[in-house]
Design an enzyme around this catalytic site. Structure first.
Site, short mmCIF file in Angstrom:
data_model
loop_
_atom_site.label_atom_id
_atom_site.label_comp_id
_atom_site.label_asym_id
_atom_site.label_seq_id
_atom_site.Cartn_x
_atom_site.Cartn_y
_atom_site.Cartn_z
CB THR A 126 8.68 1.71 2.38
OG1 THR A 126 7.69 1.31 1.46
CG2 THR A 126 9.49 2.74 2.89
N GLY B 123 5.67 -9.24 -1.78
CA GLY B 123 4.83 -9.00 -2.21
C GLY B 123 5.37 -7.60 -2.97
CE1 TYR C 116 -4.68 -1.21 3.56
CE2 TYR C 116 -6.96 -1.41 1.62
CZ TYR C 116 -5.51 -1.63 1.25
OH TYR C 116 -4.43 -2.08 0.22
#
Length: 282
Positions: free
Chosen positions: A13, A18, A167
């Site tokens: 996913t 990146g 986060y």
């Protein structure tokens, strides 16, 4: 690259850029059939075209927005429609927003994308993974989990929202999810690990504004390349030397003990139950 992954099907996913893209590319070059996920159809098409060049394995694209539980369910259905085996699931997709925002389902967005989406996707694909055993799940977490704290009566940070802290909370939840899932998968032949790939220059904080801008600029001086960041993921997804290892958190290549809040079995189970209720996976 060798063909050590030939005959194996992998879902990565967040694979259009990146570390996700580098991981998908490496596994395809090892001969795996790689399903690459992203939320932008144009980027998926371009990524599939790029990754197919020079790859020994098949590469296919799947589109879903992790800020939508219905999209996550559709992604799982698309995977199941394409294959009856899944040998590796790399839960890499994630993000952060500087100001509190809601997903399509009315859930705080960072929590929805970073924790609830991989929790739901994994749950919906567990039978495929079990049928494919030995199989592996790799959850991309972060050392940011060490600064994460959350309250079960305010999982969506309605009282106070601080982007970096939220986060960290979701990365703590990724670790707790890994430990609880490992327990539930005992004896199935499916392993699950979590990994901190390093502080990688992937652009996750490009949307920073105000006071956060200078903080991010300082952080970028210490960030590593996506190629270096992807290396621990590739190892956990493919290497024989981690076969059978489960319920372990890696700081890059080294297994380390996680922050104390993550090691409470009762809290891990409680987070699982709360997450299952929120996504309708009961």
């Amino acid at each position: 690259m060798t063909d050590t992954m030939r005959g194996r099907t992998v879902l990565v996913t967040g694979a259009t850029s990146g570390i996700g893209k580098i991981t998908a590319q490496a596994l395809a070059r090892m001969g795996a059939r790689v399903l690459v996920h992203g939320r932008n159809p144009a980027k998926i098409e371009a990524t599939v075209t790029e990754l197919r060049a020079g790859s020994a394995g098949e590469v296919e694209g799947l589109v879903a927005d992790f800020a939508s539980l219905s999209d996550v369910r559709r992604l799982a259905a698309d995977v199941r429609a394409r294959t009856d085996r899944l040998h590796v699931l790399v839960n890499n997709a994630g993000g952060a927003v500087m100001e509190r925002a809601l997903s399509r389902d009315g859930i705080e967005r960072t929590f929805a994308v970073n924790h609830l989406a991989p929790f739901l996707l994994t749950g919906l694909l567990l039978d495929l993974l079990k049928a494919s055993a030995p199989a592996r799940i790799v959850n991309v977490a972060s050392e940011a989990h060490r600064g994460g704290r959350f309250s079960f009566d305010d999982l969506q940070n309605e009282r106070r929202y601080r982007a970096f802290q939220v986060y960290g909370q979701t990365k703590l939840q990724n670790v707790m999810f890994t430990y609880e899932l490992a327990r539930r998968l005992t004896g199935t032949g499916v392993t699950v690990t979590a990994v901190h790939p390093g502080v990688v220059d992937t652009g996750i904080w490009n949307a920073a504004t105000g006071w956060a801008v200078p903080v991010v600029r300082v952080m970028q001086w210490f960030m590593i390349t996506p190629e270096r960041g992807a290396a621990p993921l590739i190892r956990l997804a493919s290497s024989a030397d981690v076969e059978g290892i489960t319920g372990v958190y890696y700081k890059r290549f080294k297994p380390v003990r996680t922050a104390e809040p993550s090691n409470d079995p009762a809290a891990q189970a409680r987070l699982w139950d709360a997450s299952a209720r929120l996504v309708g996976l009961t």
